[in-house]
Every structure is written in C-alpha cells, then in structure tokens.
Motif scaffolding. Structure first.
Motif, PDB file in Angstrom:
ATOM      1  N   ARG A  11      -1.169  -3.585  12.076  1.00 33.17           N
ATOM      2  CA  ARG A  11      -1.658  -2.211  12.217  1.00 33.17           C
ATOM      3  C   ARG A  11      -1.318  -1.373  10.990  1.00 33.17           C
ATOM      4  O   ARG A  11      -0.443  -1.722  10.198  1.00 33.17           O
ATOM      5  CB  ARG A  11      -1.017  -1.563  13.437  1.00 33.17           C
ATOM      6  N   ASN A  12      -2.034  -0.239  10.861  1.00 32.99           N
ATOM      7  CA  ASN A  12      -1.682   0.732   9.818  1.00 32.99           C
ATOM      8  C   ASN A  12      -0.543   1.615  10.326  1.00 32.99           C
ATOM      9  O   ASN A  12      -0.013   1.408  11.426  1.00 32.99           O
ATOM     10  CB  ASN A  12      -2.907   1.546   9.393  1.00 32.99           C
ATOM     11  N   ALA A  13      -0.184   2.622   9.543  1.00 32.09           N
ATOM     12  CA  ALA A  13       1.010   3.415   9.850  1.00 32.09           C
ATOM     13  C   ALA A  13       0.933   4.109  11.198  1.00 32.09           C
ATOM     14  O   ALA A  13       1.921   4.146  11.951  1.00 32.09           O
ATOM     15  CB  ALA A  13       1.241   4.440   8.736  1.00 32.09           C
ATOM     16  N   ASP A  14      -0.217   4.670  11.575  1.00 34.28           N
ATOM     17  CA  ASP A  14      -0.294   5.428  12.831  1.00 34.28           C
ATOM     18  C   ASP A  14      -0.983   4.658  13.960  1.00 34.28           C
ATOM     19  O   ASP A  14      -1.292   5.221  15.009  1.00 34.28           O
ATOM     20  CB  ASP A  14      -0.989   6.776  12.599  1.00 34.28           C
ATOM     21  N   GLY A  15      -1.249   3.365  13.739  1.00 32.54           N
ATOM     22  CA  GLY A  15      -1.807   2.540  14.807  1.00 32.54           C
ATOM     23  C   GLY A  15      -3.262   2.807  15.113  1.00 32.54           C
ATOM     24  O   GLY A  15      -3.738   2.448  16.192  1.00 32.54           O
ATOM     25  N   THR A  16      -3.990   3.393  14.154  1.00 31.55           N
ATOM     26  CA  THR A  16      -5.415   3.680  14.394  1.00 31.55           C
ATOM     27  C   THR A  16      -6.343   2.614  13.808  1.00 31.55           C
ATOM     28  O   THR A  16      -7.545   2.629  14.067  1.00 31.55           O
ATOM     29  CB  THR A  16      -5.803   5.047  13.785  1.00 31.55           C
ATOM     30  N   VAL A  17      -5.775   1.711  13.007  1.00 33.56           N
ATOM     31  CA  VAL A  17      -6.563   0.629  12.429  1.00 33.56           C
ATOM     32  C   VAL A  17      -5.773  -0.675  12.593  1.00 33.56           C
ATOM     33  O   VAL A  17      -4.610  -0.755  12.204  1.00 33.56           O
ATOM     34  CB  VAL A  17      -6.874   0.867  10.933  1.00 33.56           C
ATOM     35  N   TRP A  18      -6.429  -1.710  13.157  1.00 33.68           N
ATOM     36  CA  TRP A  18      -5.791  -2.995  13.422  1.00 33.68           C
ATOM     37  C   TRP A  18      -6.626  -4.114  12.808  1.00 33.68           C
ATOM     38  O   TRP A  18      -7.851  -4.019  12.753  1.00 33.68           O
ATOM     39  CB  TRP A  18      -5.672  -3.236  14.926  1.00 33.68           C
ATOM     40  N   ILE A  19      -5.949  -5.190  12.373  1.00 34.74           N
ATOM     41  CA  ILE A  19      -6.666  -6.305  11.749  1.00 34.74           C
ATOM     42  C   ILE A  19      -6.164  -7.647  12.261  1.00 34.74           C
ATOM     43  O   ILE A  19      -4.964  -7.818  12.518  1.00 34.74           O
ATOM     44  CB  ILE A  19      -6.519  -6.256  10.202  1.00 34.74           C
ATOM     45  N   THR A  20      -7.083  -8.584  12.436  1.00 32.16           N
ATOM     46  CA  THR A  20      -6.762 -10.001  12.571  1.00 32.16           C
ATOM     47  C   THR A  20      -7.543 -10.715  11.484  1.00 32.16           C
ATOM     48  O   THR A  20      -8.707 -10.386  11.238  1.00 32.16           O
ATOM     49  CB  THR A  20      -7.084 -10.535  13.977  1.00 32.16           C
ATOM     50  N   GLU A  29      -9.074   2.848   2.913  1.00 36.67           N
ATOM     51  CA  GLU A  29      -9.459   3.637   1.748  1.00 36.67           C
ATOM     52  C   GLU A  29     -10.970   3.627   1.503  1.00 36.67           C
ATOM     53  O   GLU A  29     -11.560   4.662   1.190  1.00 36.67           O
ATOM     54  CB  GLU A  29      -8.737   3.099   0.503  1.00 36.67           C
ATOM     55  N   GLU A  30     -11.608   2.466   1.675  1.00 41.35           N
ATOM     56  CA  GLU A  30     -12.996   2.329   1.245  1.00 41.35           C
ATOM     57  C   GLU A  30     -13.968   1.962   2.356  1.00 41.35           C
ATOM     58  O   GLU A  30     -15.175   1.863   2.115  1.00 41.35           O
ATOM     59  CB  GLU A  30     -13.081   1.281   0.124  1.00 41.35           C
ATOM     60  N   GLY A  31     -13.477   1.761   3.565  1.00 44.23           N
ATOM     61  CA  GLY A  31     -14.361   1.406   4.667  1.00 44.23           C
ATOM     62  C   GLY A  31     -15.030   0.065   4.442  1.00 44.23           C
ATOM     63  O   GLY A  31     -14.457  -0.852   3.851  1.00 44.23           O
ATOM     64  N   ALA A  32     -16.285  -0.050   4.874  1.00 47.09           N
ATOM     65  CA  ALA A  32     -17.001  -1.321   4.795  1.00 47.09           C
ATOM     66  C   ALA A  32     -17.164  -1.817   3.360  1.00 47.09           C
ATOM     67  O   ALA A  32     -17.321  -3.021   3.131  1.00 47.09           O
ATOM     68  CB  ALA A  32     -18.374  -1.174   5.452  1.00 47.09           C
ATOM     69  N   ASP A  33     -17.105  -0.930   2.377  1.00 50.96           N
ATOM     70  CA  ASP A  33     -17.246  -1.340   0.983  1.00 50.96           C
ATOM     71  C   ASP A  33     -16.045  -2.127   0.476  1.00 50.96           C
ATOM     72  O   ASP A  33     -16.081  -2.657  -0.643  1.00 50.96           O
ATOM     73  CB  ASP A  33     -17.455  -0.117   0.085  1.00 50.96           C
ATOM     74  N   CYS A  34     -14.987  -2.224   1.271  1.00 48.34           N
ATOM     75  CA  CYS A  34     -13.793  -2.950   0.826  1.00 48.34           C
ATOM     76  C   CYS A  34     -14.114  -4.392   0.455  1.00 48.34           C
ATOM     77  O   CYS A  34     -13.494  -4.972  -0.441  1.00 48.34           O
ATOM     78  CB  CYS A  34     -12.708  -2.906   1.897  1.00 48.34           C
ATOM     79  N   VAL A  35     -15.098  -4.992   1.143  1.00 48.84           N
ATOM     80  CA  VAL A  35     -15.408  -6.403   0.881  1.00 48.84           C
ATOM     81  C   VAL A  35     -15.900  -6.626  -0.542  1.00 48.84           C
ATOM     82  O   VAL A  35     -15.766  -7.723  -1.085  1.00 48.84           O
ATOM     83  CB  VAL A  35     -16.451  -6.936   1.889  1.00 48.84           C
ATOM     84  N   LEU A  88     -10.066   2.907  15.157  1.00 50.49           N
ATOM     85  CA  LEU A  88     -10.054   3.883  16.249  1.00 50.49           C
ATOM     86  C   LEU A  88     -10.061   5.320  15.738  1.00 50.49           C
ATOM     87  O   LEU A  88      -9.939   6.266  16.532  1.00 50.49           O
ATOM     88  CB  LEU A  88      -8.802   3.670  17.119  1.00 50.49           C
ATOM     89  N   ARG A  89     -10.213   5.521  14.450  1.00 48.50           N
ATOM     90  CA  ARG A  89     -10.014   6.847  13.870  1.00 48.50           C
ATOM     91  C   ARG A  89     -11.073   7.856  14.273  1.00 48.50           C
ATOM     92  O   ARG A  89     -10.789   9.057  14.347  1.00 48.50           O
ATOM     93  CB  ARG A  89      -9.967   6.740  12.340  1.00 48.50           C
ATOM     94  N   SER A  90     -12.295   7.408  14.549  1.00 52.53           N
ATOM     95  CA  SER A  90     -13.370   8.363  14.836  1.00 52.53           C
ATOM     96  C   SER A  90     -13.423   8.776  16.307  1.00 52.53           C
ATOM     97  O   SER A  90     -14.195   9.658  16.676  1.00 52.53           O
ATOM     98  CB  SER A  90     -14.722   7.758  14.431  1.00 52.53           C
ATOM     99  N   GLY A  91     -12.641   8.116  17.137  1.00 54.35           N
ATOM    100  CA  GLY A  91     -12.710   8.390  18.569  1.00 54.35           C
ATOM    101  C   GLY A  91     -13.583   7.398  19.295  1.00 54.35           C
ATOM    102  O   GLY A  91     -13.378   7.103  20.463  1.00 54.35           O
TER     103      GLY A  91
END
Length: 645
Positions: free
Chosen positions: A47-56, A93-99, A113-116
């Motif tokens: 997870r990120n610092a505030d738990g709003t983004v998670w990755i596997t 930082e860059e959203g979908a463009d990260c790839v 989860l950042r947008s609700g």
C-alpha cells in the motif's frame, strides 16, 4: 486463488480486501518469490502511505533505481528496496501513463481508492514476458497470473472455446488474446486495462514498430555491430541485478552463449550455467538437439560452471503435471526440457537468464530464410513444381535417419511454396491444414467452429506493418504472436513451476527498438539461398565467442518426440487416444485420430507433432474439463510460509 499459485511465490503470501457501502467488493492476493529486498518490507499486496492505493505485482523493473531517485526528488518516501514500491509510487505520480516509463517484465494490478469510486488498473509488459489472464462478465471481474486461479471463483466454469481449439490445432498453441477456456482471456502484451463501475477498458500503450521498406539506414556495419554489442551487454548487466543467485541456460547456440559471455564479465560470484541433453538412444535422427559438448566448452571459455542435465524422465508421469502448470494445452515438447532444467537449477539459483527473443529480433528461424527459398522455387515451371511436390508427398517419415529433419522441412515448404508471401508464412507456422482439421472434427464441433479463421490475428498483424520490408513483417508477427503466446508463455509457466524467475535480456525495450529501426534486413538475414541468420549479431559477438559457437546451426530447445511416441509413450497414446476415449470426448472422429497414429507407427508419415497435439489436448481436457485439476493441487501446492506484514 493465491494458494493455487503457491509455486509462483513460496516465500510469502498476502491478501487485501475491502467491501464498499454499495455492497461491491474488491480484493487483491499475492504470492511472493523474493528477488530484491528479501525482508518483510517487500510483502504484498503493498500500500501507499495513506492506504488509498494498493498493488499486487509479478515481475522485475530493470530501471527501478533510476525511477526511484526521480520519485524521491518529488518527495516520495520509500520503506523498502523493492521495485514493487517504485511501481506503486510511479502510479500515484503519473497514473496510467506510468507504464510508459517502465523497462522490464511485469504484470500488475493496482486498486486506486482516491476518487471515491474504486478503480482497478492492470498492465502487462511490452513483450508479454509475464502472463495476465482475466474474466469479465457483467459487473464481475477477475484476474490472475494463471488460469487455474480464476477457476477457483465459483461463477467461472472450465469450458472449451471451439474457436480456440481451431487455433490450437493449427499452431500447437492458442494465440493471445484467446485462451482454450471460454470467457477467459489474456491481456495482450503492451496493453493496460482499467475496470471501473463494472466497465472494462483495454488500451495499447506500446508496440514494436519498423521503418518503411526503402528506409535509409545511417550506421556502417562495423559501427552498428559495436553499438549492438554494447547495448546487449548493458541489458544483460541490468538483468543480473538480484539479491539471490543468478544462473543461465546454456545450449550450443548463439543466443544463450552470448548471454553467458556477457554475464561472465560482470558476475561477482561463480557463474552457473545449465545445459539439457538426452541419452544417445534419443538422439538418432534428431538434428534439432544441441551438442552438449559445445556448451561445456563454451562455459569453460567463459570461466563458468556447467551443469549438464541428462533428460531421462518418466514422460508419462510428468506430462499430466506439466499440463496442470501450463493451464492451456501447449503441444510443444520443449515444455518438458524447460521444466527439468529449471527444476535442477532451483537447487542453486532463483533467477535464470534465457536467450528467448534473439531469433525474433535478428531473424534466426528457418522460416525466415524459407521465404526467399520459396521465391526462388517460384521461378521453376509449374509442371516441374507439381512433380516435385507429388514426389515429396510420397516420401516416408524416415524415423531414425539423419535425413528426417530435412524431409520434414521440405514437405512443409512444398505445401506452401506456391502461395502469396503472407499466406505462405502463416502456412509454414501451421501443423494441420484446413482439410485435415475438418476431417478430424466430430460434426457438433465442426458446426460450432463454422467459418472461423484461426489465422485472423496473423493477418491483422501483417496489416500493421504492411509498409515495412517483408522480413521485418515476419519478425513482427513472430514477436507479437509466436514468441508471446508460445515461447514466453511456457518459459514463464515451467520456470515458475519450480519457483524460478526467468529473465530475457534480448527483450530489453530500448534494445529491441534500436534493432528494429537501425539494422537493415540484409544485415539480419545475409544472403538468400544459403543465408547467414542473425548476421549482425554474430558480428557483434565475434570477439566474445568461440568460433564453433558462431558456426553452430540452429538447433532449438527441442525434445525427441518421435522416439517417445514410438516407445516410452506408446501405451499412453493407445489409452488416451483409444476409440472409446475419443468418441466419449466428442471432439474428434475416432477413425480420423487412429489414422494419424497408424500412419505414424508404420513410418508412412511423420505425424509426431500432430499426435502430440491430440495427446496434450486429452490430458488438458481430463485435467480441467473433467475436474481433475481440483485434485492435483494437493500434490503440487507448497504450504504458504508465515507472512509478515
């Protein structure tokens, strides 16, 4: 779903899940094979610092150090030394463009989860080194690194896709994005997907491109070979980064030998190489098997250890297990040798470097040269061609003779030589033609397939590079279809079956793009009637490799299928392809299958690959369609180790 993939990650396991006020659910599961930062800091899902983004995540990012330094300057704090955390923050930082910033092999899913409104973002690497399967029906969406994980979901059933079957019988495997399972697909290489509000959107973020025919190339040959060598060396060095031991496959061929030569220059510990070979009884008439003595001498010249693995497996016992690991029927016997070498290597190494991709970048297959042979053949009078093709058709399989391989190639070329270039190339990639397949099918299956064209993906790919030189068109098809759906697929599945990660230095994105746009076709395949394959790469590696390696003919990661079918697997063929079994399965006409088997045993024709297809298909059907897969995991799954979050 995570437990059934325990072989992919025996070092750690984790699950994150969340239910939302509207009753919807989202969950991520992970199995970790620890390569970088072996500590608990690499635990996933991360997870990120505030738990709003998670990755596997599955894979390796080779430019992660550079990306991490850039993210640090923007204020991101890192709690681990993993590349996983780099991907996580780069997405923030860059959203979908990260790839577009990543150079490596990867398949990952990020829950945002950042947008609700929960958003799931998935991506697969540029060449498809790592697999990513998905299922989407209505508001339900599932994904995994292996199909068997998706089959754990109650609403996902194991059913055969008739069109995929038609593709399988054509090519030995099913091209992306289909799978042999109805409703389950592969995310194509170089694509990302977004799932939000029950809707799935798939987009291409990268493709390998080529210049138009007649393009003016700027490099002189000497400068070009030097540049390729340095770029290749840098790719090998970048892919050796690991906190666990790294080894390499080593055949007698150019590609794997070049990797070992470059590894030996930077290895900080004794370099271990692994060579597969077969007893002499298997080698009679098999010119596709490498000479292990050449590999041993190559290892010695590079100062590396060489572990020779003599393959004498109980093939009948091994095949059902490997079918389970492969998920889909894949009638390339190379899966056996790939599995056995990885199983042996796992005793000492967790990461292996492979030469997959060299043939696709630099034109290393006989089918590339066959295009020019066919053009020359086309100048012969039609009557003379007809006599030659008729004569070839009556030549027996010649099992056990040195001429067997040449006869098989000649027969394959003869059936396609009079076709237009695109159709000829596709035909040279096939094993059963239209009439042969139609004669095989049970009437119900014939009706289900209809007029479906199994090569539709091939011709669509040709359309994307139609302005390029035809050699580059062939290389594009091999890179996008053959390499991704077959070679990379079985390399991933068979290595992960032994908890080994395989890396592919030839498929560095920047190296591949450089070769595509800067190497003239005439320097990839030099000459026409007796061409030198991969000419420019041979020149690039001339000072690093022994002369006998540079002169080695193409061999491949093969296996003695003809011998096995006539001996070790004869009883298995009679059992699984018996008239009663075939009739009960309802896919083929029993008498048609038996005709292939009898002609092969009598030596009238070499149907070894076609019979291997039938055998593999029946094993797959028993494993997945008949429910045996539910029983196999108890034997194969490693119990999860305690995970520290």
């Amino acid at each position: 779903m995570a437990s059934v993939q325990a072989h992919r990650g025996p070092d750690d396991a984790g699950v994150w899940e969340q239910r939302f006020p509207d009753g919807s659910y989202m969950g991520l599961g992970s199995r970790r094979l620890a390569i970088l930062d072996l500590s608990a800091s690499g635990h996933m899902p991360m997870r990120n610092a505030d738990g709003t983004v998670w990755i596997t995540y599955n894979g390796e990012i080779y430019n992660f150090v550079e990306l991490r330094e850039g993210l640090k300057k923007k204020g991101y704090r890192f709690l681990s030394d993993t590349d996983t955390e780099v991907v996580l923050h780069l997405y923030e930082e860059e959203g979908a463009d990260c790839v577009k910033r990543l150079n490596g092999m990867f398949a990952f899913a990020i829950c945002d989860l950042r947008s609700g409104t929960p958003t799931l973002f998935l991506a697969r690497d540029h060449f498809g080194v790592k697999p990513l399967y998905y299922f989407h029906q209505g508001v339900q969406f599932g994904f995994a690194s292996e199909i068997k994980a998706l089959l754990q979901v109650p609403n996902i059933a194991a059913e055969m896709d008739a069109h995929a079957l038609h593709q399988y019988l054509t090519f030995l495997w099913v091209p992306d994005p289909k799978t042999m399972f109805r409703g389950i697909h592969k995310l194509p290489a170089g694509h990302s997907a977004t799932f939000r509000d029950g809707k799935l959107k798939i987009e291409s973020y990268w493709d390998l491109t080529f210049p138009p025919a007649g393009h003016e190339y700027l490099f002189e040959e000497a400068d070009l070979s030097h540049e390729i060598r340095e770029r290749f060396r840098a790719s090998v060095e970048a892919q050796m980064v690991s906190d666990v031991p790294v080894g390499a496959f080593l055949s007698a061929g150019l590609d794997s030998s070049s990797i070992v030569a470059m590894m030996s220059r930077t290895a900080r510990r004794p370099l271990r190489t692994y060579t597969v070979t077969f007893p002499d009884k298997y080698r009679v008439g098999e010119n596709t098997l490498d000479d292990p003595h050449v590999a041993a001498r190559m290892a010695k010249s590079a100062g590396a250890e060489n572990h020779r693995i003599v393959v004498e497996p109980d093939v009948a016992d091994l095949l059902p297990r490997l079918t389970w690991h492969m998920d889909e029927p894949t009638a390339d016997p190379a899966i056996i040798t790939a599995y056995l070498v990885c199983r042996e290597a796992r005793k000492e190494a967790t990461v292996m470097l492979s030469g997959v991709g060299g043939d696709e970048l630099f034109a290393g297959y006989r089918k590339h040269a066959a295009h020019y042979w066919a053009e020359a053949y086309g100048w012969l009078p039609s009557g003379l061609r007809g006599v030659a093709e008729s004569a070839l058709g009556s030549v027996p399989g010649l099992r056990g003779s040195a001429a067997k391989g040449a006869v098989r190639l000649a027969k394959k070329m003869a059936r396609s030589a009079s076709l237009p270039a695109m159709e000829r190339f596709v035909m040279n990639c096939t094993y059963l033609d239209r009439d042969q397949k139609h004669s095989l099918y049970h009437q119900d299956m014939f009706d289900a397939i209809g007029e479906y064209d199994p090569a539709e993906r091939h011709f669509a790919a040709f359309g994307k590079v139609k302005e390029s030189d035809f050699l580059n068109q062939m290389l594009y098809l091999d890179t996008k279809i053959f390499m991704t759906s077959l070679n990379l697929n079985y390399n991933d599945k068979m290595s992960m079956a032994s908890s080994v990660e395989v890396r592919v230095p030839f498929l560095d994105k920047e190296l591949a793009e450089f070769v595509a746009w800067n190497v003239p076709p005439s320097l990839k395949l030099k000459g026409r009637l007796r061409p030198t394959t991969k000419h420019i790469f041979r020149e690039a590696m001339r000072e690093d490799l022994p002369r006998e390696v540079l002169r080695q003919p193409k061999a491949g990661f093969a296996a003695p299928v003809d011998y096995w079918l006539a001996n070790d697997l004869k009883e298995m063929v009679d059992d699984l392809l018996s008239e009663s079994r075939v009739r009960e399965r309802g896919v083929f006409r029993p008498e048609a299958v038996r005709s292939f088997v009898e002609e092969h045993r009598q030596g009238k024709q070499d149907w070894s690959m076609q019979i291997w297809q039938f055998l593999t298909l029946e094993l797959w059907a028993r494993t997945f369609l008949d429910g045996e897969a539910k029983r196999i995991p108890d034997e194969l799954i490693t119990a999860p180790q305690a995970a520290s979050a």
